[in-house]
Enzyme design. Structure first.
Site, PDB file in Angstrom:
ATOM      1  N   GLY A  31       0.801  -1.222   0.000  1.00 22.57           N
ATOM      2  CA  GLY A  31       0.000   0.000   0.000  1.00 22.57           C
ATOM      3  C   GLY A  31       0.830   1.266   0.000  1.00 22.57           C
ATOM      4  CG  HIS A  37       3.029   0.476  -5.492  1.00 24.68           C
ATOM      5  ND1 HIS A  37       3.186   1.543  -4.644  1.00 24.68           N
ATOM      6  CD2 HIS A  37       3.664  -0.566  -4.889  1.00 24.68           C
ATOM      7  CE1 HIS A  37       3.870   1.169  -3.569  1.00 24.68           C
ATOM      8  NE2 HIS A  37       4.184  -0.115  -3.697  1.00 24.68           N
ATOM      9  N   GLY A 154       8.422  -5.702  -8.793  1.00 26.57           N
ATOM     10  CA  GLY A 154       9.271  -4.610  -9.258  1.00 26.57           C
ATOM     11  C   GLY A 154      10.748  -4.968  -9.179  1.00 26.57           C
ATOM     12  CE  LYS A 156      13.079   1.249  -4.133  1.00 22.45           C
ATOM     13  NZ  LYS A 156      12.615   0.563  -2.974  1.00 22.45           N
ATOM     14  CB  SER A 192      10.513   3.878  -1.955  1.00 23.89           C
ATOM     15  OG  SER A 192      10.325   3.289  -0.683  1.00 23.89           O
ATOM     16  CB  SER A 193       5.625   3.209   0.591  1.00 23.02           C
ATOM     17  OG  SER A 193       5.003   2.502  -0.468  1.00 23.02           O
ATOM     18  NE  ARG A 194      10.687   0.856   4.911  1.00 25.13           N
ATOM     19  CZ  ARG A 194      10.465  -0.412   4.548  1.00 25.13           C
ATOM     20  NH1 ARG A 194      10.647  -0.766   3.281  1.00 25.13           N
ATOM     21  NH2 ARG A 194      10.068  -1.306   5.420  1.00 25.13           N
TER      22      ARG A 194
HETATM   23  P1  AMP Z   1       5.952  -2.599  -1.683  1.00 26.25           P
HETATM   24  O1  AMP Z   1       4.603  -1.971  -1.537  1.00 26.25           O
HETATM   25  O2  AMP Z   1       7.079  -1.675  -1.387  1.00 26.25           O
HETATM   26  O3  AMP Z   1       6.053  -3.929  -1.008  1.00 26.25           O
HETATM   27  O4  AMP Z   1       6.114  -2.897  -3.234  1.00 26.25           O
HETATM   28  C1  AMP Z   1       5.170  -3.675  -3.935  1.00 26.25           C
HETATM   29  C2  AMP Z   1       5.701  -3.987  -5.319  1.00 26.25           C
HETATM   30  O5  AMP Z   1       5.972  -2.770  -6.008  1.00 26.25           O
HETATM   31  C3  AMP Z   1       7.032  -4.757  -5.263  1.00 26.25           C
HETATM   32  O6  AMP Z   1       7.039  -5.743  -6.278  1.00 26.25           O
HETATM   33  C4  AMP Z   1       8.041  -3.672  -5.525  1.00 26.25           C
HETATM   34  O7  AMP Z   1       9.233  -4.147  -6.102  1.00 26.25           O
HETATM   35  C5  AMP Z   1       7.287  -2.787  -6.493  1.00 26.25           C
HETATM   36  N1  AMP Z   1       7.853  -1.437  -6.497  1.00 26.25           N
HETATM   37  C6  AMP Z   1       8.193  -0.678  -5.420  1.00 26.25           C
HETATM   38  N2  AMP Z   1       8.730   0.482  -5.809  1.00 26.25           N
HETATM   39  C7  AMP Z   1       8.762   0.465  -7.171  1.00 26.25           C
HETATM   40  C8  AMP Z   1       9.222   1.384  -8.171  1.00 26.25           C
HETATM   41  N3  AMP Z   1       9.784   2.545  -7.844  1.00 26.25           N
HETATM   42  N4  AMP Z   1       9.100   1.035  -9.460  1.00 26.25           N
HETATM   43  C9  AMP Z   1       8.530  -0.161  -9.807  1.00 26.25           C
HETATM   44  N5  AMP Z   1       8.072  -1.059  -8.906  1.00 26.25           N
HETATM   45  C10 AMP Z   1       8.185  -0.758  -7.614  1.00 26.25           C
END
Ligand code: AMP
Length: 288
Positions: A31, A37, A154, A156, A192-194
């Site tokens: 989220g 995303h 991703g 990433k 990034s969410s962070r």
């Molecule tokens: P997360 O919500 O951070 O667990 O990420 C969910 C999915 O989104 C994971 O497969 C991540 O690798 C992907 N993701 C996160 N940041 C990016 C980004 N900047 N570009 C593409 N995919 C991303």
């Protein structure tokens, strides 16, 4: 767009779609969605087509956080996430609570985990010991709930994608894994969410990950011979430490196919790095 919070209801939808021969594309997330995303949602749609179903999960998975990490602070905004998923054309959002995903955790314990033992040892696995066990376990659970034909991850999180691919191959999950490129802010910072944690000057300093990647790219491009990994690592760490709030957690060069460290860096080597900017830990990677 359907909003589903129970496992039984999600499995019912997925089984119904399966029976009708409808392809299911899946994007697991924690989220606080951003354009990165949403690019995965688009990729899932491309893969399953107009007649397929695209499911996004939004779940901040506690088992992939160590007690010292940012589980409680992790940014959340479900209302905004649902709006973004709707606009991106998702058919369903699966948003379970902890009691649904890990019922009776306190009383009965939770004792069946999925563990990848090789690719998960280095880098993120070394820095965050329970992390990948939590990731593989929750992704296996989500695959059993959403029953996807294809799931999009991703680049990433390069190591995560490699670990998931290995889990799917070794345990014969009938899911095709697609890895989609990293989306970046205009100044190069990987979305990034962070990044929400980065206030004021820290946000500016956070571009050091991207600049370190570019520096490595330039060194490899202009060197006629392979570059000793230890030397380039030390150079990049020093470069990172130049920013007052930045501290390199790791800088690694490795073979993208098997994640083995390389002693000599050449074109095609993969670089991954984790850097604390203030208290925020950021990761990034690129193929050189
Ligand atoms: P997360 O919500 O951070 O667990 O990420 C969910 C999915 O989104 C994971 O497969 C991540 O690798 C992907 N993701 C996160 N940041 C990016 C980004 N900047 N570009 C593409 N995919 C991303």
């Amino acid at each position: 767009m359907q909003i589903v919070s129970s496992i039984a209801a999600m499995q019912r939808h997925a089984k119904k779609w399966q029976r009708a021969g409808t392809r299911i594309g899946f994007v697991p997330t924690m989220g606080y969605l951003h354009a990165g995303h949403l690019s995965l949602v688009k990729r899932a749609r491309q893969s399953v087509g107009k007649t397929g179903k695209v499911v996004v999960s939004i779940y901040v998975n506690p088992t992939q956080f160590a007690p010292t990490e940012d589980l409680a602070q992790y940014p959340r905004d479900l209302k905004r996430d649902l709006k973004l998923c709707r606009e991106a054309g998702a058919d369903a959002v699966f948003t379970p609570g902890d009691a649904e995903m890990y019922p009776n955790k306190a009383e009965n314990g939770f004792s069946a985990y999925v563990v990848e033992e090789k690719l998960s040892q280095s880098m993120e696995g070394a820095a965050r010991p329970v992390h990948f066990r939590g990731v593989t376990t929750v992704v296996a659970k989500l695959f059993n709930i959403v029953l996807p034909d294809v799931a999009v991850f991703g680049q990433k999180d390069f190591q995560q994608a490699a670990v998931i691919k290995r889990m799917v191959a070794d345990l014969n999950f009938p899911v095709k894994i697609i890895v989609a490129p990293t989306l970046r802010e205009p100044d190069g910072l990987a979305m990034s969410s962070r990044n929400k944690y980065l206030e004021g000057d820290l946000r500016l300093q956070a571009t050091v990950l991207w600049h370190a990647i570019q520096k490595a790219q330039a060194v490899v491009k202009k060197s006629a011979r392979p570059v000793p990994a230890e030397k380039l690592k030390a150079e990049l760490k020093e470069f990172i430490q130049h920013k007052p709030a930045a501290r390199a957690d790791y800088v690694e060069f490795f073979d993208p196919d098997n994640l083995s460290p390389v002693a000599k860096v050449t074109r095609g080597s993969q670089l991954a790095l984790a850097v604390f900017v203030g208290k925020t830990r950021l990761i990034d990677n690129a193929q050189l």
